[in-house]
Design a protein around this motif. Structure first.
Motif, PDB file in Angstrom:
ATOM      1  N   SER A   1      56.337 -89.256  84.828  1.00 23.33           N
ATOM      2  CA  SER A   1      56.516 -88.039  84.050  1.00 23.33           C
ATOM      3  C   SER A   1      56.309 -88.358  82.573  1.00 23.33           C
ATOM      4  CB  SER A   1      57.929 -87.476  84.277  1.00 23.33           C
ATOM      5  OG  SER A   1      58.344 -86.669  83.205  1.00 23.33           O
TER       6      SER A   1
ATOM      7  N   GLU B   1      57.439 -86.644  80.232  1.00 15.05           N
ATOM      8  CA  GLU B   1      58.747 -86.425  79.606  1.00 15.05           C
ATOM      9  C   GLU B   1      59.570 -87.710  79.644  1.00 15.05           C
ATOM     10  OE1 GLU B   1      62.717 -83.590  80.227  1.00 15.05           O
ATOM     11  OE2 GLU B   1      60.808 -83.040  81.167  1.00 15.05           O
TER      12      GLU B   1
ATOM     13  N   ARG C   1      58.103 -90.185  77.122  1.00 17.91           N
ATOM     14  CA  ARG C   1      58.504 -89.900  75.738  1.00 17.91           C
ATOM     15  C   ARG C   1      59.945 -90.341  75.476  1.00 17.91           C
ATOM     16  NH1 ARG C   1      55.559 -85.061  77.037  1.00 17.91           N
ATOM     17  NH2 ARG C   1      53.517 -85.106  75.991  1.00 17.91           N
TER      18      ARG C   1
END
Length: 406
Positions: A151, A153, A156
């Motif tokens: 992912s 996300e 990050r």
């Protein structure tokens, strides 16, 4: 794309194994070689065999022209800015180790982070483990989703201001996951980190544009893309390579030597100490010519059709678990319930079908899958739907052979 015509270019595909026509489904381990590659290596040894760069005689000039010509073919294949960014190595493993030794150990310190994933081949895991131990840096992992993808996300969240290196495979050699390397490069660069891409399973199967990808380093092997064994490539951005020290010292990579010191040649030769892999580079150049003639977009589309067809057929067999995401590269990794993959691969080999069985140099990923090993069928430009039909028939025979466990 005329697959039958392509198959005619590969002599080994006409072999019989255990009385059956060969079905070769192990291209992720190493691809087969077309006649043009075999002949390019043969012709070099017959007509141009000489060391490169040093000699002024005719054979030396021929060898140098072919060797450096192969470098230009690689540059064009990757859309790199300059041949100075193309370093010939023994393969992906050597390429990644070069970055881990020369770049990582010079630039990491206590508290810095190296970010990788649990799906990495050992060649893109162990060098970073060793770099972390040598420098005091911390190794961090982007977790895998249930289907074996990552992912952005999560990426990050894991990549921070302390991250100095992100190392990720372009394509998983087990799951077939195609990672979002362009997006990962952006995330790395937002935090002033460099990104190293293991392209061993990417470069053979799809167009790679290192400028668009904006990777800092990209590594791949010739033998997985119709080229000879023992030859690979490290692409690196010129400004990074210029600041890096060589990892091998000796002839060929020097500029000036006195009794107590030495200076290095300019890029790319400062990283190519000793007599280089001349025939291998020439063979890789011929392989790139072959792939370009077929067309990388055509190869990718053909492989995607094969992967979809294989997934559809294998899933019809009861008692088989398939690993990895729905959208995948050209391989299917699977296990029979209660049958060791080595046993399944042995039965398939008796039918002339070559697949890979084992941990695929990805033991942490096997642990994540909660298995000790898997079987893997991998496809390339010379495979057909008939090959997959033979595989399915072989899997059904395997199920029949071990019928008492189902």
């Amino acid at each position: 794309m005329d697959v039958q015509a392509i198959r005619q270019e590969f002599p080994i595909l006409h072999e019989e194994i255990n009385g059956h026509p060969l079905v070769y489904l192990d291209s992720s381990a190493t691809s087969q070689k077309p006649r043009t590659v075999i002949e390019a290596v043969d012709t070099y040894y017959k007509k141009a065999n000489s060391n490169v760069h040093r000699g002024v005689h005719t054979l030396g000039s021929r060898a140098t022209e072919q060797y450096e010509g192969a470098r230009e073919k690689v540059r064009n294949f990757l859309n790199a800015r300059s041949t100075a960014e193309i370093i010939f190595t023994r393969g992906t493993t050597t390429s990644i180790n070069t970055v881990a030794y020369s770049y990582a150990r010079a630039n990491l310190k206590q508290g810095d982070e190296i970010v990788i994933t649990p799906m990495e081949h050992h060649s893109n895991l162990i060098p970073w483990q060793q770099a972390a131990k040598a420098t005091g840096a911390t190794l961090k992992y982007i977790p895998l989703q249930d289907d074996g993808t990552i992912s952005l996300e999560d990426a990050r969240a894991i990549v921070t201001e302390n991250t100095k290196i992100v190392a990720i495979t372009h394509v998983s050699n087990v799951l077939g996951t195609v990672n979002p390397v362009e997006e990962m490069a952006k995330i790395a660069h937002e935090h002033n980190a460099v990104i190293v891409v293991d392209g061993a399973q990417g470069a053979p199967h799809m167009k790679v544009d290192v400028k668009d990808m904006d990777c800092d380093f990209y590594a791949f092997s010739g033998h997985k893309m119709c080229g000879p064994t023992g030859i690979g490539v490290l692409y690196g951005k010129k400004e990074l390579l210029e600041d890096m020290e060589p990892v091998e010292f000796g002839g060929e990579m020097i500029d000036f030597v006195d009794l107590y010191d030495a200076t290095w040649k300019e890029l790319p030769w400062k990283f190519e100490g000793g007599t280089p892999i001349i025939a291998g580079a020439i063979g890789l150049g011929a392989a790139i010519d072959f792939l370009n003639e077929v067309g990388m977009d055509n190869i990718l589309a053909h492989e995607q059709r094969l992967a979809d067809y294989a997934m559809e057929k294998i899933r019809t067999i009861d008692g088989i678990t398939v690993y990895g995401p729905e959208k995948r590269a050209a391989l299917v990794t699977f296990n029979f319930d209660d049958v060791h993959p080595h046993d399944a691969a042995t039965v398939l080999d008796a039918e002339g079908i070559a697949v890979r069985a084992g941990h695929h140099c990805a033991q942490p990923l096997m642990k994540w899958l909660d298995v000790s090993a898997t079987a893997r069928a991998s496809f390339y430009l010379y495979n057909t739907e008939e090959d997959i039909d033979r595989l399915v028939d072989g899997l059904l025979k395997t199920k029949e052979y071990f019928g008492d466990v189902f």
